[in-house]
Design a protein around this motif. Structure first.
Motif, PDB file in Angstrom:
ATOM      1  N   UNK A 105       0.837  -1.202   0.000  1.00 42.50           N
ATOM      2  CA  UNK A 105       0.000   0.000   0.000  1.00 42.50           C
ATOM      3  C   UNK A 105       0.872   1.253   0.000  1.00 42.50           C
ATOM      4  N   UNK A 106       1.960   1.223   0.740  1.00 44.23           N
ATOM      5  CA  UNK A 106       2.863   2.370   0.774  1.00 44.23           C
ATOM      6  C   UNK A 106       3.486   2.606  -0.597  1.00 44.23           C
ATOM      7  N   UNK A 107       3.856   1.519  -1.275  1.00 41.06           N
ATOM      8  CA  UNK A 107       4.426   1.669  -2.615  1.00 41.06           C
ATOM      9  C   UNK A 107       3.406   2.269  -3.587  1.00 41.06           C
ATOM     10  N   UNK A 108       2.154   1.783  -3.491  1.00 46.77           N
ATOM     11  CA  UNK A 108       1.139   2.306  -4.403  1.00 46.77           C
ATOM     12  C   UNK A 108       0.843   3.763  -4.106  1.00 46.77           C
ATOM     13  N   UNK A 109       0.902   4.142  -2.838  1.00 48.38           N
ATOM     14  CA  UNK A 109       0.740   5.562  -2.490  1.00 48.38           C
ATOM     15  C   UNK A 109       1.814   6.407  -3.164  1.00 48.38           C
ATOM     16  N   UNK A 110       3.055   5.940  -3.106  1.00 49.90           N
ATOM     17  CA  UNK A 110       4.148   6.669  -3.749  1.00 49.90           C
ATOM     18  C   UNK A 110       3.929   6.775  -5.247  1.00 49.90           C
ATOM     19  N   UNK A 111       3.482   5.693  -5.875  1.00 54.43           N
ATOM     20  CA  UNK A 111       3.244   5.716  -7.319  1.00 54.43           C
ATOM     21  C   UNK A 111       2.136   6.707  -7.666  1.00 54.43           C
ATOM     22  N   UNK A 112       1.102   6.768  -6.833  1.00 56.74           N
ATOM     23  CA  UNK A 112       0.032   7.734  -7.061  1.00 56.74           C
ATOM     24  C   UNK A 112       0.562   9.169  -6.946  1.00 56.74           C
ATOM     25  N   UNK A 113       1.362   9.430  -5.929  1.00 47.04           N
ATOM     26  CA  UNK A 113       1.925  10.768  -5.749  1.00 47.04           C
ATOM     27  C   UNK A 113       2.796  11.149  -6.936  1.00 47.04           C
ATOM     28  N   UNK A 130      -7.682   8.072  -0.947  1.00 48.47           N
ATOM     29  CA  UNK A 130      -8.565   7.096  -0.299  1.00 48.47           C
ATOM     30  C   UNK A 130      -9.464   6.417  -1.335  1.00 48.47           C
ATOM     31  N   UNK A 131     -10.069   7.243  -2.176  1.00 48.24           N
ATOM     32  CA  UNK A 131     -11.037   6.741  -3.148  1.00 48.24           C
ATOM     33  C   UNK A 131     -10.404   5.793  -4.161  1.00 48.24           C
ATOM     34  N   UNK A 132      -9.290   6.212  -4.757  1.00 48.87           N
ATOM     35  CA  UNK A 132      -8.698   5.442  -5.851  1.00 48.87           C
ATOM     36  C   UNK A 132      -7.958   4.203  -5.353  1.00 48.87           C
ATOM     37  N   UNK A 133      -7.304   4.300  -4.220  1.00 50.89           N
ATOM     38  CA  UNK A 133      -6.598   3.132  -3.690  1.00 50.89           C
ATOM     39  C   UNK A 133      -7.585   2.047  -3.253  1.00 50.89           C
ATOM     40  N   UNK A 134      -8.751   2.458  -2.773  1.00 50.50           N
ATOM     41  CA  UNK A 134      -9.775   1.482  -2.403  1.00 50.50           C
ATOM     42  C   UNK A 134     -10.283   0.726  -3.631  1.00 50.50           C
ATOM     43  N   UNK A 135     -10.327   1.401  -4.786  1.00 55.68           N
ATOM     44  CA  UNK A 135     -10.740   0.732  -6.018  1.00 55.68           C
ATOM     45  C   UNK A 135      -9.691  -0.261  -6.493  1.00 55.68           C
ATOM     46  N   UNK A 142      -8.269  -4.158   0.233  1.00 56.80           N
ATOM     47  CA  UNK A 142      -7.666  -4.144   1.563  1.00 56.80           C
ATOM     48  C   UNK A 142      -7.163  -2.756   1.960  1.00 56.80           C
ATOM     49  N   UNK A 143      -7.136  -1.844   0.992  1.00 58.38           N
ATOM     50  CA  UNK A 143      -6.640  -0.492   1.270  1.00 58.38           C
ATOM     51  C   UNK A 143      -7.762   0.351   1.858  1.00 58.38           C
ATOM     52  N   UNK A 144      -8.091   0.081   3.099  1.00 60.39           N
ATOM     53  CA  UNK A 144      -9.106   0.872   3.793  1.00 60.39           C
ATOM     54  C   UNK A 144      -8.553   2.248   4.122  1.00 60.39           C
ATOM     55  N   UNK A 145      -9.426   3.121   4.567  1.00 62.48           N
ATOM     56  CA  UNK A 145      -8.976   4.476   4.888  1.00 62.48           C
ATOM     57  C   UNK A 145      -7.925   4.452   5.989  1.00 62.48           C
ATOM     58  N   UNK A 146      -8.134   3.626   6.998  1.00 58.89           N
ATOM     59  CA  UNK A 146      -7.159   3.578   8.098  1.00 58.89           C
ATOM     60  C   UNK A 146      -5.834   2.991   7.623  1.00 58.89           C
ATOM     61  N   UNK A 147      -5.896   2.016   6.712  1.00 59.73           N
ATOM     62  CA  UNK A 147      -4.665   1.436   6.174  1.00 59.73           C
ATOM     63  C   UNK A 147      -3.888   2.459   5.356  1.00 59.73           C
ATOM     64  N   UNK A 148      -4.611   3.219   4.531  1.00 57.93           N
ATOM     65  CA  UNK A 148      -3.965   4.238   3.716  1.00 57.93           C
ATOM     66  C   UNK A 148      -3.363   5.325   4.603  1.00 57.93           C
ATOM     67  N   UNK A 149      -4.112   5.739   5.629  1.00 60.66           N
ATOM     68  CA  UNK A 149      -3.584   6.772   6.539  1.00 60.66           C
ATOM     69  C   UNK A 149      -2.317   6.292   7.234  1.00 60.66           C
TER      70      UNK A 149
END
Length: 850
Positions: free
Chosen positions: A332-340, A353-358, A362-369
């Motif tokens: 999830x952290x890697x995908x966050x970096x790729x999104x940024x 939050x919206x796009x990672x959940x799609x 498993x990428x819930x809001x708390x997981x993404x935060x």
């Protein structure tokens, strides 16, 4: 312009290292220690500590009561220009000032941006462009759209809310932001610090120079990350060249140097208490990027516990160390970096939050935060006001781009963002002016993904609103990128994209780009041929223009034939064939059918090519009326500019200024050709009874960098020399004369009539200020051919005739001759009328996707 070296250091540590002299030096340039304004370009390679230095400076300035604000553009990649349009930094400046006003209501005497918009509600309602509704068939929907537009403007809702104004690239939105900035800094002595200033756009740089200029109370510091070449980019090179005409002590370029070895060791010990000294060999190899030191703490935390004084070698490659850190992150952290990374500029957390959940259930809001917190703590990402997130720095961006196994993640991130923004763009109302962030992001990502289907789909949306944007060239560059080297694009679709991009380029006077695009079109049309002919004349390709024009004038279609004749008329005039041009104009005018042509207004405007004032004034007035009645605002504006120059020569200065103001209002939605407006306004002021010479100097200096052609430059520099002479600014006048003479020695234009005015004015400047250039001027302009329309006047002024016609009496009342600029071309808004039914459908009327 002063070049001053500074010692440098780290960026994010709690205490500055070896910065006493640097802070003192910058403080001495800023208020309250320095009463004069300062414009500082702070240069250094990536990671040298520019941001940490200026952050400390802001703290000290605020402690003295100064309004000190940091402009964070929220772009951190090395390709950040992909997200930056004209006015982008202006909008980010509004965000920074608005936040400061909200946080310091007692200290800062200024409204918030929301309050400012409320105060401007009547002005914004009055600026509504009614023409886009008047051209629509009357209906309930049109009445509803008008009502919604007026409501939004009055109550700052919808497309005119503060959020939309700060993300729209319309000229109106950018101008609104500029007015807010000026109101804030006029009421509060302000120091602006601009981060990542190497990516700044021209309009924003010019506004900064205006609000922190030599005649203001404000100062600016621009953090500029230099590349491996160690030189400023073209925009800054042109800017510093033009600004060198201003107060020499105002503009300073400061170079931040790397830390000395003892201070680097001190930084290391602060990062890792107990760490030993570094080797001299390493220091010699070290490139000055202190991020290598900061990364050590993460290496220690991950690799090994500290049981005593560490025996560590500093890693030489900062990017490789970031890549190592990234490889240890979770999915999830890697995908966050790729999104940024894929987003380019800072992205709202809600979208993540919206796009990672799609992408991952498993990428819930708390997981993404939790993942974002990890990235922030490891200094891989950074947070911005408004719950926005971006990459920490450009080295992190490069690490993501080159990370093994990340290619698929990046493609997925880009595709997800493209689909999200594409849908937002499609759902946006057609009546919106300018482009929102959604359509810019969707287009950029589609180009990067080579998704030509979506590119063509978006072009349909772009065609409806592109003319109201502050930076049409940004969209042109995206389309060119999509076309170049793409073998998958069908010829018909390629031609449509080429023509669309060429049309936008010509509309912003980028004739070279338009010419090159039009040459690539395989299926020619009347519109493309006429537009190419006009561009060829502007770029000096006269032989090619003549060949193409000869085909146009033989057309059986009257509109196409007249367009070709008008191009031929311009070609004859700009190559000095005045008698042939005059006869040809009369021949065209004698044809009754031309009065019913879609191009007739240009024949009236081009009367000035073959007749001087006052004879041409009546036709120019008729041309302005003709264009105005047909909704051709751009053509009407350029006609008014030309009309102003001829009326001014008769002595009616006020009417001339009125024409220029009307032209300015018509061109308010575009950033193009501001140098024409400024030059002609300055020229009229130079003819006035009481000349405000310093104001004319400032007006001309601001626009010189944006003229773009030698002919305009030589006129601008000549008028600047006159204004500087009248203002008793000898150094500025000398510099202007030097630049005008350099152009005259190797001109890139065919018309030589301009040299009569240039040589006369340069002699006046030389004589008045005793510059000692008379012999050089006489030699250069000794063999001028007779002037096409004003030869009797110039023969008299040069002492070769005993008298001059009476119509020149007002001009003869001045010992100099202010020079004007005209627009000798067929404007794009008029050429669009040539899109006949038998031609391929225009992109703004058809979907190339179908």
């Amino acid at each position: 312009m002063a070049h001053v070296p500074l010692e440098g250091g780290e960026q994010h540590q709690p205490r500055l290292i070896n910065r006493t002299d640097e802070i003192s030096g910058l403080m001495s340039l800023m208020p309250p220690q320095n009463a004069a304004p300062a414009f500082v370009i702070l240069t250094a390679p990536s990671g040298y500590g520019k941001t940490r230095l200026t952050s400390r400076l802001l703290e000290l300035l605020r402690a003295t009561g100064i309004t000190a604000v940091a402009l964070e553009p929220q772009v951190r990649t090395k390709n950040s220009t992909d997200s930056v349009y004209q006015g982008y930094y202006v909008q980010r400046c509004v965000e920074a000032l608005d936040q400061y006003v909200r946080e310091h209501p007692q200290r800062c005497n200024a409204p918030t941006f929301d309050d400012f918009l409320k105060h401007e509600r009547l002005r914004r309602a009055a600026s509504l462009n009614w023409s886009k509704f008047l051209r629509s068939f009357p209906s309930v929907k049109v009445a509803y759209d008008v009502g919604v537009e007026v409501f939004d403007r009055v109550f700052s809702t919808g497309e005119h809310s503060s959020k939309k104004v700060l993300t729209s690239d319309s000229r109106e939105a950018v101008d609104t932001c500029a007015r807010y900035i000026k109101q804030v800094v006029d009421a509060n002595r302000t120091v602006l610090v601009v981060r990542e200033a190497q990516h700044i756009d021209h309009s924003s740089l010019q506004l900064l120079a205006d609000i922190a200029g030599p005649q203001t109370q404000n100062s600016a510091i621009l953090e500029y990350t230099i590349d491996e070449n160690g030189v400023l980019n073209t925009l800054y090179a042109d800017f510093t060249d033009a600004m060198s005409l201003s107060d020499a002590g105002w503009l300073r370029i400061l170079q931040l140097k790397r830390l000395s070895k003892p201070h680097l060791e001190e930084l290391l010990r602060q990062t890792l208490p107990g760490a030993k000294d570094i080797s001299g060999e390493y220091y010699l190899r070290w490139d000055g990027n202190v991020r290598a030191i900061r990364q050590l703490k993460f290496s220690v935390l991950v690799d090994q516990p500290l049981a005593g004084p560490p025996h560590l070698q500093l890693r030489e490659n900062v990017v490789e160390e970031y890549k190592r850190q990234i490889s240890l992150l979770g999915s999830v952290e890697r995908m966050c970096l790729c999104m940024l990374y894929a987003h380019g500029e800072a992205i709202p957390k809600a979208i993540l939050w919206l796009l990672l959940a799609k992408l991952n259930p498993l990428a819930t809001r708390s997981t993404v935060d939790l993942s974002l917190t990890t990235l922030l703590e490891n200094e891989l990402a950074s947070s911005h006001p408004g719950d926005l997130l971006g990459l920490e720095n450009e080295d992190v961006a490069e690490a993501i781009q080159t990370q093994n196994g990340f290619a698929g993640h990046l493609l997925l991130a880009k595709a997800t963002l493209r689909d999200y923004y594409r849908q937002l763009a499609i759902d946006a109302p057609d009546e919106a002016s300018g482009m929102s962030q959604s359509i810019r992001q969707a287009l950029r990502l589609s180009v990067e993904l080579n998704d030509l289907t979506t590119v063509e789909e978006l072009v349909v949306l772009l065609s409806k609103r592109a003319s109201s944007t502050a930076d049409q060239s940004w969209y042109v560059s995206q389309i060119i990128t999509a076309i170049n080297g793409n073998s998958q694009l069908f010829a018909e679709h390629q031609d449509r994209l080429l023509l669309w991009a060429a049309e936008l380029s010509a509309e912003v006077a980028n004739f070279r780009t338009a010419r090159d695009l039009l040459r690539q079109i395989s299926s020619k049309s009347t519109f493309s041929d006429v537009l190419l002919s006009a561009c060829l004349i502007e770029t000096g390709n006269h032989a090619e223009a003549e060949e193409l024009t000869n085909m146009l004038v033989t057309s059986v279609d009257p509109n196409e034939r007249l367009a070709g004749q008008l191009i031929k008329l311009i070609l004859l005039r700009c190559t000095g064939q005045i008698d042939a041009a005059r006869e040809f104009w009369m021949e065209i005018d004698s044809q009754q059918e031309v009065r019913r042509s879609l191009m007739y207004g240009y024949l009236l405007r081009f009367k000035e090519l073959v007749s001087d004032f006052p004879e041409c004034i009546e036709d120019l007035m008729a041309a302005s009326t003709w264009f105005g009645s047909r909704g051709l605002a751009t053509s009407s504006a350029y006609t008014l500019l030309t009309l102003a120059s001829h009326i001014a020569r008769t002595g009616d200065v006020q009417t001339s200024l009125d024409c220029i103001e009307r032209s300015r209002e018509l061109l308010a939605s575009t950033a193009r050709d501001q140098h024409l407006l400024a030059n002609n306004q300055a020229a009229v002021h130079l003819l006035a009874g009481a000349v405000d010479a310093p104001a004319c100097c400032d007006m001309l200096i601001r626009v010189i960098a944006g003229s773009g052609d030698d002919y305009s430059d030589i006129v601008l520099y000549t008028n600047l020399g006159l204004a500087a002479t009248l203002a008793n600014r000898k150094d500025l006048a000398r510099d202007a004369v030097d630049r005008a003479l350099r152009i005259a020695k190797s001109p890139a234009f065919a018309d030589r009539d301009v040299f009569w005015g240039v040589s006369f004015n340069l002699r006046y400047i030389d004589r008045t200020l005793d510059l000692g250039r008379r012999e050089e001027i006489d030699t250069l302009f000794d063999q001028l051919r007779p002037h096409s329309l004003q030869n009797e006047y110039w023969q008299y002024r040069s002492g070769r005739a005993a008298s001059a016609p009476e119509r020149f009496n007002f001009m003869l009342s001045k010992p100099y001759h202010p020079m004007f600029l005209s627009h000798w071309t067929l404007d794009v808004d008029g050429l669009r009328a040539l899109r006949l039914e038998h031609e391929p459908e225009a992109l703004d009327n058809a979907n190339p996707f179908e």
